[in-house]
Design a protein around this motif. Structure first.
Motif, PDB file in Angstrom:
ATOM      1  N   HIS A 132      42.308 -12.160 -21.604  1.00 42.96           N
ATOM      2  CA  HIS A 132      43.043 -12.519 -22.809  1.00 42.96           C
ATOM      3  C   HIS A 132      44.222 -11.566 -23.017  1.00 42.96           C
ATOM      4  CE1 HIS A 132      39.125 -14.433 -23.753  1.00 42.96           C
ATOM      5  NE2 HIS A 132      39.866 -15.309 -24.387  1.00 42.96           N
ATOM      6  N   ASP A 142      46.393 -18.401 -25.541  1.00 42.22           N
ATOM      7  CA  ASP A 142      45.497 -17.326 -25.967  1.00 42.22           C
ATOM      8  C   ASP A 142      45.148 -16.383 -24.819  1.00 42.22           C
ATOM      9  OD1 ASP A 142      45.408 -18.175 -28.577  1.00 42.22           O
ATOM     10  OD2 ASP A 142      43.604 -19.377 -28.321  1.00 42.22           O
ATOM     11  N   PHE A 143      45.513 -16.751 -23.590  1.00 41.09           N
ATOM     12  CA  PHE A 143      45.181 -15.944 -22.422  1.00 41.09           C
ATOM     13  C   PHE A 143      46.456 -15.370 -21.822  1.00 41.09           C
ATOM     14  CE2 PHE A 143      42.051 -19.247 -22.916  1.00 41.09           C
ATOM     15  CZ  PHE A 143      40.846 -18.580 -22.792  1.00 41.09           C
ATOM     16  N   ARG A 197      46.501 -16.979 -17.106  1.00 43.02           N
ATOM     17  CA  ARG A 197      46.000 -18.338 -17.254  1.00 43.02           C
ATOM     18  C   ARG A 197      46.436 -19.218 -16.095  1.00 43.02           C
ATOM     19  NH1 ARG A 197      49.619 -17.058 -21.362  1.00 43.02           N
ATOM     20  NH2 ARG A 197      51.712 -17.933 -21.119  1.00 43.02           N
ATOM     21  N   TYR A 256      33.689 -13.903 -21.965  1.00 43.54           N
ATOM     22  CA  TYR A 256      34.148 -15.294 -21.992  1.00 43.54           C
ATOM     23  C   TYR A 256      33.047 -16.234 -22.492  1.00 43.54           C
ATOM     24  CZ  TYR A 256      37.344 -12.820 -18.929  1.00 43.54           C
ATOM     25  OH  TYR A 256      38.202 -11.897 -18.395  1.00 43.54           O
TER      26      TYR A 256
END
Length: 809
Positions: A614, A763-764, A767, A677
């Motif tokens: 994240h 949000d990451f 990604r 996660y």
């Protein structure tokens, strides 16, 4: 009259058992999903509402920024002096309470040893803020005396068995004796913290523990969660506006010039207690919080699934319209008005919805324990025991029944009795178009959920498989209970077993957060110049980097052979860049000052993911301070992956030889990263379940539409067969119009799915790229499922005897 309507409705439901079963089944599934999500949403929104003064309690938080004003750290806790000073400075504040987490500590009672995580130092007015019942002792005075402690009943039984726990003493962290002065009820699941032991905050005044001076002057230890109670309805913005002046007045570090302004580097903020669980995502929290975005997402899914179920009822009810056409015609001939017929159909709809709701409530009650076990959540059916929710459930059959039944009621009550009794029943294109719109909407929602599920699991797989820049396999992590001399002896003996590969110490371990920053300066033109960028740090020994199999980009690791390494530094590549060096090699030998300690950069390690994916990779500095100043609270132990159990057994035996008073407990590092996660894993699992349900219910709707349309084309099918059309040709002809609807749904859904999941992936820091084939796959899955559903009706119609079809027409 109502009795007659209900009797007639029940008669019609039992007469057409198959259609009624599909209607009830579809509505039951939709309502069950809706109720389960309502339980989840109510649980999330209820956090901390059990506290009597919850609306008037605020938490003080502190953010830090670089010299150029960029925020780089926001903590949910503040330094210890802030609480009392805020109370003195602002008389409108009624009360202040502080909490300090102890992390992992050792509790000893007689010959029993326990490692505990849930212990907190708490002010004596703690229970004025958190409305928890005290079972034994007085909540007003139980935490007043130093070295007093309150326990939950579970902890009391754990330590003392059937003995009376009151006034019993146990050994805390192998250093202090605490006396039990009270037992309190466990905090509810919907609380932001769940303490098991509450230790008197006044204990910290003891110089051997923390010291009164430290509590009054230590502005750097931002570990104290501080809560303020205001008068009812008070506007806290009035106090928040005075925070800058407050910081200027009170916050001063030794050695700072008189004109130094702390507000340049840190700010204070208010955070409402009720907002913490869903809206707080700070750099440290008492426990993992939820996310308001997830509440919105699942609320939308609940509405979508319920909408799909209602659409099904419309489709299936109108699909069986021809079965009831003569009934309607006869009713009209004998004098029934259209409003009476509409009322009749709506009563059927309400009755079916009510029965479906009863089944849904029962299934929800049975499902919640399984969902809790499966997902790790702590949902409770009792969340529905609220007046407004009970009222909503009571009126739900009427609202949903009318919404889902009004279109079929109006549609079927509009039949012309003369045409119906003559067997002439035609449906206008406008009605068909409306029904097609409903099916397009159903499949659009289903396709969006298919895409969302696929991308969530792709991101999860990416996070689990991405190289972290070190080897996390077969790494044990645990607390370091040794002083320096003990550690060296323990390490030497432990590594005599060939299954123990290496043991390293550090102040933090990967999978945690990097919160510590002491300010950095770089030598330029013969003088040290401050750097605006934030560089975090961890203390490590010379074995830390080898234990994690990290790779050096330039220079070397710390070494026992160089005594000066206690004032030298190893940095990562990200740090070398923000400090102005173009290559890792150019950083070697450069003089820097960190936390006021001058030293040289002796090595640059390749970037690695200390935190979850994240977060971006943070500029990081490693230092190996002298033993007198070291903080090596964590151990990392590399073991042989082929002999895991033997290695652990050997390690435990050596541990007990040196630390018999401390329980041997460990965690595998890969498990710690996996837990980072858990939220996404739960989200992906729920997406999968809801996607399957949405598609299944949508197929019921398509089944209804195909049944309705094929019923209208019985004569056409018979004529085609008489003229020599084959079954595949007829199936193809009947299916193509429905498949067009799915194709249209794909065109509508895919852009929405792409936009929604692109936002989610933001949000990451690390990604996946959304691949085009995900959308193609989702469209193909929808088409295949739709074709299979339609084919059931199409093949049945195509294989029927054309003579009977033409005669029936």
């Amino acid at each position: 009259m109502i009795k007659n309507y209900l009797r007639s409705a029940l008669r019609n439901i039992t007469r057409h058992k198959f259609i009624s079963f599909i209607n009830i089944f579809g509505l039951t599934i939709g309502l069950t999903c809706c109720l389960l999500i309502v339980v989840y949403v109510v649980n999330e929104l209820s956090y901390d509402q059990f506290n009597a003064n919850a609306d008037d309690i605020y938490r003080v938080t502190r953010s830090f920024n670089t010299a150029d004003g960029i925020d780089n750290l926001h903590l949910g806790a503040v330094a210890p002096p802030f609480g009392p000073l805020l109370k003195n400075e602002f008389p409108d504040i009624k009360k202040v309470t502080r909490i300090l987490s102890n992390g992992s500590v050792v509790i000893r009672y007689k010959d029993k040893l326990f490692n505990e995580q849930g212990s907190y130092f708490a002010d004596e007015n703690f229970f004025d803020f958190f409305s928890i019942k005290t079972i034994h002792g007085d909540s007003k005075t139980a935490l007043a005396e130093p070295f007093s402690v309150m326990l939950t009943p579970e902890m009391a039984r754990k330590y003392f068995g059937d003995e009376d726990p009151m006034n019993k003493e146990f050994r805390f962290d192998n250093q202090y004796n605490f006396k039990v002065t009270g037992i309190f009820e466990p905090f509810p699941a919907n609380a932001q913290l769940h303490p098991q032991l509450l230790l008197s905050f006044n204990t910290l005044n003891d110089n051997a523990v923390y010291g009164k001076k430290g509590l009054e002057t230590n502005w750097g230890n931002n570990a104290f969660f501080t809560y303020l109670l205001f008068p009812k309805g008070y506007n806290v913005d009035h106090v928040a506006a005075q925070f800058p002046a407050f910081l200027d007045k009170y916050v001063h570090f030794p050695g700072q010039p008189a004109n130094f302004r702390e507000l340049k580097f840190s700010k204070l903020h208010f955070q409402k207690l009720l907002d913490i669980h869903l809206n707080s995502h700070l750099d440290d929290e008492l426990e993992q919080n939820g996310d308001i975005k997830r509440v919105y997402i699942f609320s939308a899914i609940a509405l979508f699934i319920l909408l799909i179920a209602c659409i099904n009822y419309m489709n299936l009810s109108t699909a069986r319209s021809t079965l009831r056409a003569k009934e309607i015609g006869i009713r009209k001939v004998i004098g029934a008005q259209q409003k009476e017929i509409i009322t009749q159909f709506l009563s059927e709809s309400v009755l079916i919805t009510a029965f479906s709701l009863i089944l849904a409530v029962l299934i929800t009650w049975l499902s919640i324990p399984l969902i809790n076990k499966f997902s790790g959540l702590q949902l409770a059916f009792s969340s529905l025991y609220q007046p407004q929710i009970i009222l909503a459930i009571v009126i739900m059959p009427f609202v949903i029944g009318i919404i889902s039944g009004i279109y079929p009621a109006i549609f079927m009550s509009s039949f012309k009795p003369i045409k119906v009794l003559k067997g002439i029943l035609k449906v206008g294109s406008g009605n068909v178009s409306f029904r097609k719109v409903l099916v397009v909407l159903q499949f659009s929602i289903s396709i969006i959920l298919i895409v969302a599920t696929t991308i969530v699991f792709q991101q999860l797989k990416y996070m689990q498989q991405k190289s972290l820049g070190f080897n996390k396999e077969h790494l044990l992590t645990m607390g370091n209970a040794f002083n320096p001399t003990e550690f060296e002896a323990f390490k030497t003996e432990a590594m005599r077993d060939g299954n123990i590969k290496d043991i390293g110490r550090s102040s933090r371990i990967p999978s945690g957060r990097l919160l510590d920053d002491q300010g950095i300066q770089v030598m330029q033109g013969g003088t040290l110049q401050p750097v605006k960028a934030a560089v975090k740090y961890i203390n490590t020994d010379y074995s830390f980097i080898p234990t994690y199999s990290m790779k050096m980009a330039a220079g070397r690791n710390f070494s026992k052979d160089f005594g000066t390494d206690t004032s030298n530094y190893v940095i990562n590549v990200a740090a070398s860049k923000v400090l102005g060096w173009k290559t890792p090699e150019s950083a070697i030998g450069k003089v820097i000052s960190y936390g006021g300690v001058n030293g040289k950069v002796i090595g640059v390690v390749d970037d690695f993911h200390f935190e979850s994916l994240h977060q971006n990779i943070i500029p990081l500095l490693m230092r190996m301070p002298s033993f007198a100043n070291s903080n090596y609270g964590k151990l990392s132990i590399k073991i042989n992956g082929d002999h895991v159990q033997q290695a652990i057994a050997s390690l435990e035996q050596t541990w007990k030889k040196y630390k018999s008073e401390t329980p041997f407990e460990y965690t595998f590092l890969d498990e710690k990263f996996q837990r980072l996660y858990d939220s996404e894993q739960q989200q992906g699992t729920l997406f999968t379940i809801f996607s399957f349900i949405a598609i299944f219910i949508a197929c019921l709707g398509l089944f209804g539409l195909s049944a309705f349309t094929i019923t209208q084309r019985v004569k056409e099918i018979g004529v085609r067969k008489v003229l020599g059309a084959s079954i595949p040709q007829i199936v193809s002809e009947l299916s193509k119009d429905f498949l067009k609807l799915v194709f249209i749904a794909s065109i509508i859904a895919l852009p929405i799915a792409w936009y929604s999941m692109s936002k989610w992936l933001l949000d990451f820091a690390f990604r996946i790229n959304i691949q085009w084939w995900v959308f193609v796959m989702a469209g193909i899955i929808a088409v295949v499922i739709a074709f299979v559903t339609i084919s059931f009706q199409s093949i049945k119609a195509a294989t029927a005897n054309p003579v009977k079809s033409l005669r029936s027409e």
